[in-house]
Design an enzyme around this catalytic site. Structure first.
Site, PDB file in Angstrom:
ATOM      1  N   SER A   1      -1.068  -3.467   1.161  1.00  0.00           N
ATOM      2  CA  SER A   1      -1.310  -4.835   1.649  1.00  0.00           C
ATOM      3  C   SER A   1      -0.649  -5.901   0.778  1.00  0.00           C
ATOM      4  O   SER A   1      -0.458  -7.028   1.236  1.00  0.00           O
ATOM      5  CB  SER A   1      -2.813  -5.104   1.720  1.00  0.00           C
ATOM      6  OG  SER A   1      -3.413  -4.816   0.471  1.00  0.00           O
TER       7      SER A   1
ATOM      8  N   ASP B   1      -8.832 -13.462  -0.989  1.00  0.00           N
ATOM      9  CA  ASP B   1      -9.958 -12.927  -0.237  1.00  0.00           C
ATOM     10  C   ASP B   1     -10.741 -11.893  -1.023  1.00  0.00           C
ATOM     11  O   ASP B   1     -11.488 -11.114  -0.465  1.00  0.00           O
ATOM     12  CB  ASP B   1      -9.451 -12.310   1.071  1.00  0.00           C
ATOM     13  CG  ASP B   1      -8.416 -11.217   0.801  1.00  0.00           C
ATOM     14  OD1 ASP B   1      -8.176 -10.914  -0.387  1.00  0.00           O
ATOM     15  OD2 ASP B   1      -7.847 -10.674   1.764  1.00  0.00           O
TER      16      ASP B   1
ATOM     17  N   HIS C   1      -6.785  -9.726  -2.387  1.00  0.00           N
ATOM     18  CA  HIS C   1      -5.377 -10.136  -2.449  1.00  0.00           C
ATOM     19  C   HIS C   1      -5.235 -11.484  -3.120  1.00  0.00           C
ATOM     20  O   HIS C   1      -6.188 -12.262  -3.170  1.00  0.00           O
ATOM     21  CB  HIS C   1      -4.801 -10.192  -1.024  1.00  0.00           C
ATOM     22  CG  HIS C   1      -5.036  -8.921  -0.272  1.00  0.00           C
ATOM     23  ND1 HIS C   1      -6.054  -8.763   0.633  1.00  0.00           N
ATOM     24  CD2 HIS C   1      -4.402  -7.727  -0.343  1.00  0.00           C
ATOM     25  CE1 HIS C   1      -6.035  -7.529   1.115  1.00  0.00           C
ATOM     26  NE2 HIS C   1      -5.044  -6.876   0.527  1.00  0.00           N
TER      27      HIS C   1
END
Ligand SMILES: Nc1ncnc2c1ncn2[C@@H]1O[C@H](COP(=O)(O)OP(=O)(O)OP(=O)(O)O)[C@@H](O)[C@H]1O
Length: 897
Positions: free
Chosen positions: A554, A859, A862
């Site tokens: 991610s 978040d 990240h």
């Protein structure tokens, strides 16, 4: 307008003043030029300036009154001009000079600097007689600002503006050019440079202001113009100076290095005061010594202050009674000159500096030419009568080299001024040389000690230290095998065995830690600073990658998971840049996006995202959020593990080659054949292998699994190499223990947290992983002699960012911006950013914070766009890579005001 204009400006009360002192102000407005000032003892002083700008004044008012006449004179007649903002820290100097930061800066808030640029070009374009013009910009910053500038430029990927090889900036004076900076590179100003007007730094905090910069900053515009009439080239200079805060050193609360800098700055401010004073109240008809040489600041301004040059001084003040003593001293500084200026400006005696250069003169000339005029020769003849030839020759040389200004009216007066200057120059040179000798001796001694200590640390590094000098496992770099040692070994310091046959640190740990402290100490020593330069067109580092193929999780997923699994990402993801989630787990751009920008390539499209007409011309992103290096298991978030991503690359390449062979129709969507060899292969994966494993394994088990994980990575890279890949960047893993997600689950027991509040075990795992990954990249480089393998130390950048977040302009270190639960983590694993869910019978939403640029964590898993931008800028310095790619590092010219 007289040659010098002095104005006062009062900014509105700030929130701190209102909070601590209410609305109490120390001025009473009489008219646009006069006001009454009440000091701390309630005594009244009436001040009169050329113009007073009260709290409600607009930026445009200040520009029109103070700067426009100078700009117009400068642009059309090439007369030198200087605009100076003076005042205590936080009084509004930078606001007046530059306006608000780049992001907030609307038209009305624009400060003098952008307005001057606009005005200058407008004038130059509107005057018919001017047939040709060039404008060059030089910028000069002292220590603290340089750091900020460097940081900003790195963020903006403009590092080429600096050339570290240049450290010999000298101030010279030429007969033709006037004062100029020798050793500085200038280039032409284009409209893009103004994007850099964002120097509202937050680097060194003082009590005076939450965002103070105790440093001067000068913007020097050199304007050359050619007129149709006589085809002569005129040169003028316009200097804008944002001075450092003028407050008393004690009041600024500065200490140590900052205190030293504050003292130097105060000296240069008082030198500036003396120069302006000497210019304005000198005795008519008498050669007046102007002490330009007392500071670098006044030396640089020498030919733009006095004579027919126009000068504007803006004295910036706080209106609050809380700061009345500093405001009073600012106003007195201004008033001293205001009085002298209005009545005695005509006595300013220095020579005019409208330089006319014949068309034929080589415009590239940068050194002063030793041209003597008649009066100079006359003075030298007089000296020759009194001194022997050698002395006179030496003096003559010094005279020309140092560009001492003289007044041709009186050889005698000049002679005495000259002697005085020469004597002081020689004395100060002697002192400088003595100081340098002492410094060199001291540095030599320190160097010797350091070398010895580094040798010890280096040796130790082979046995278990990473770049931060933190202890890890005993690790055999060559074979990549980790040896486990059982508890209670290591119980005292490391909380796990740490690979040591001991309860804690070994002798070598203590030695290495001392060496690291010294290195850190050395790197924080003040650099004599100054510098700068430039302007557009700006070249960026030429990475020369035609395409990028990215493999990861991610951290670099640009839409893979969303496309691959058909999932949804909710706003406020993507709120900042893309205005929709854009497939990224972030409020905006990822590190890979900023890298693509730096490579001058478009953002990467996700391999799995096939809808529309995604172009893969400049590469393809195989990264998918949640992916691991090891093959996915039933509990994996993403089935697209590294091996699958590599397989997808194979398919991608084969299909591209097939399509290219069919004709040119799809060329613009597909990479050219040779891009597969010349392109950059980035690997940013491994975080989920470690973090995920902690849910079901002990720390020792996680650590023991690392060689296996890396074997899988090596296998994939080998396949890509076999397919023709030759340029590889291997990103290491960040400090996992600092992610709110991991702290929330594994950091409930405070003893598991380190001093930053991060989960120690996770960070240890990340460090050991990185150590072995580094060894792997070395091994690959050794094996692939025709390839470039670069190891990029993301961990160190992120860890430094988290440790020194406020220095880099962030307000929050660990807490997530977008989440649920509030401080200290604002993270709840049951609900992710942007989601609305029913928790314990209540409908709740994981919302974004007000200003994500203040946060490092987006978040809880990240990083924010702001953090990513910073991290990318650090990567691009080349200092965090092995081998470094810093051949073309920015230059720093060192000089101290
Ligand atoms: N006239 C003004 N109107 C509105 N805000 C202002 C004004 N002048 C200053 N400010 C605000 O006050 C704060 C401090 O101003 P600024 O940074 O310009 O001070 P400074 O004198 O340059 O301080 P330093 O010496 O630290 O650089 C900033 O947030 C700025 O936006």
């Amino acid at each position: 307008m007289s040659n010098v204009t002095v104005c006062a400006r009062f900014r509105p009360l700030n929130s701190k003043e209102k909070r601590d002192n209410g609305d109490k102000i120390c001025i009473r407005n009489l008219d646009s030029e006069t006001f009454v000032f009440k000091d701390e003892k309630d005594e009244d002083f009436t001040f009169c300036f050329d113009r007073v700008f009260y709290q409600e004044s607009q930026q445009a008012d200040v520009y029109e009154f103070l700067a426009l006449p100078i700009v117009q004179a400068d642009a059309v007649n090439a007369i030198n001009g200087t605009i100076i903002t003076y005042g205590q820290t936080g009084a509004g100097k930078t606001y007046s000079m530059e306006g608000l930061g780049i992001l907030e800066c609307d038209g009305e808030q624009k400060g003098l600097l952008p307005r001057v640029v606009d005005g200058l070009f407008e004038c130059l374009r509107s005057v018919d007689e001017i047939t040709k013009y060039t404008v060059k910009l030089s910028m000069i910053f002292s220590l603290l600002r340089v750091k900020v500038l460097q940081y900003l430029l790195e963020i903006l990927f403009l590092r080429d503006l600096f050339d570290l090889s240049k450290d010999n900036l000298q101030i010279k004076e030429g007969k033709l050019q006037g004062i100029f900076l020798y050793g500085v590179t200038e280039s032409l100003v284009s409209s893009t440079w103004i994007n850099l007007q964002i120097f509202h730094e937050t680097l060194t905090y003082t009590e005076m202001n939450m965002a103070s910069s105790r440093s001067h900053c000068a913007y020097i515009f050199t304007i050359q113009l050619e007129t149709a009439k006589d085809r002569r080239v005129k040169t003028g200079k316009l200097i804008l100076v944002d001075l450092a805060g003028s407050e008393k050193v004690e009041k600024s609360g500065a200490e140590g290095r900052v205190l030293e800098e504050a003292k130097t700055i105060n000296k240069s401010l008082s030198a500036l005061g003396n120069v302006i004073n000497a210019l304005t109240i000198g005795t008519p008809g008498k050669a007046n010594h102007i002490p330009y040489r007392d500071s670098k600041l006044t030396r640089i301004l020498q030919d733009s202050l006095g004579g027919s040059s126009r000068t504007a001084l803006l004295c910036c003040c706080s209106p609050s009674t809380l700061n009345s003593s500093e405001s009073l001293s600012t106003l007195r500084f201004g008033a001293r000159h205001a009085i002298g200026l209005t009545s005695e400006a005509k006595h300013i005696r220095t020579s005019t500096r409208v330089s006319c250069i014949e068309d034929k003169v080589d415009k590239k000339q940068t050194m002063p030419s030793p041209i003597k005029d008649a009066s100079c020769e006359r003075i030298l003849n007089k000296l020759r009568e009194k001194m022997d030839v050698e002395d006179v020759n030496l003096l003559e040389e010094l005279f020309m080299k140092e560009g001492i200004i003289f007044n041709s009216n009186s050889a005698e007066d000049f002679e005495s001024a000259y002697k005085d200057i020469t004597f002081r120059t020689i004395t100060s040179l002697h002192q400088t040389v003595e100081e340098l000798v002492r410094t060199v001796e001291k540095l030599k001694r320190e160097n010797k000690v350091l070398k010895a200590k580094l040798a010890v640390a280096d040796r130790f590094d082979l046995h278990g230290r990473n770049a931060e000098g933190d202890a890890l496992y005993n690790f055999d770099k060559i074979s990549g095998i980790a040896f486990l040692v059982g508890p209670p070994n290591g119980q005292t310091y490391f909380l796990n065995t740490a690979g040591r046959y001991c309860d804690g640190s070994l002798i070598v740990d203590f030695l290495a830690s001392e060496a690291m402290t010294l290195i850190r100490h050395l790197s924080s020593l003040p650099i004599l600073t100054l510098i700068f330069i430039f302007s557009a067109p700006v070249e960026s580092i030429d990475f020369n990658y035609p395409a990028v193929f990215n493999f990861g999780d991610s951290n670099s997923d640009t839409g893979g998971l969303i496309a691959g699994l058909g999932e949804h990402l909710e706003p406020p993801n993507g709120q900042n840049y893309f205005k929709d989630p854009a497939g990224r787990f972030c409020d905006g751009r990822l590190i890979v996006d900023f890298l693509m920008d730096a490579f001058e390539l478009p953002f990467l499209n996700a391999y799995l995202d096939s809808v529309g007409f995604p172009s893969f011309r400049r590469g393809c992103n195989f990264a998918v959020a949640g992916s691991t290096i090891l093959p996915a298991t039933a509990s994996s978030v993403s089935p697209f593990s590294f091996g699958i991503q590599v397989a997808q690359f194979f398919r991608f390449k084969a299909q591209v080659l097939e399509l290219l062979a069919k004709g040119k129709k799809l060329d613009k969507y597909l990479p050219a054949k040779d891009y597969f060899e010349q392109g950059l292969y980035i690997f940013d994966i491994g975080q989920n292998d470690l973090a995920g494993a902690f849910y079901s394994k002990t720390e020792d088990q996680v650590l023991a699994s690392i060689p296996n994980i890396l074997l899988e990575l090596e296998t994939g890279i080998q396949k890509l190499y076999d397919q023709g890949g030759r340029r590889f960047w291997i990103h290491n893993t960040g400090p996992l223990g600092c992610l709110p997600q991991n702290i929330a689950t594994f950091g409930k027991d405070p003893s598991k947290l380190d001093e930053l509040g991060c989960v120690s075990s996770h960070n240890r795992a990340a460090k050991l992983f990185n150590l072995q990954l580094h060894a792997l990249s070395k091994k690959l480089q050794a094996n692939y002699t025709d390839a470039n393998v670069t190891y990029v130390d993301i961990f160190s950048i992120k860890f430094d960012l988290l440790s020194n977040y406020s220095k880099y302009g962030f307000e929050q270190t660990i807490m997530a911006c977008c989440g649920y639960g509030g401080p200290p983590l604002n993270y709840d694993s049951r609900i992710s950013c942007g989601q609305t869910k029913n928790l314990n019978g209540t409908s709740v939403t994981a919302k974004g914070c007000q200003d994500s640029s203040e946060y490092i964590s987006w978040d809880g898993i990240h990083y924010t766009e702001a953090a990513n931008e910073y991290i990318a800028s650090r990567i691009l310095t080349g200092k965090y890579s092995d081998p470094p790619f810093s051949d073309k590092m920015p230059f720093l010219l060192r000089l101290k005001f």
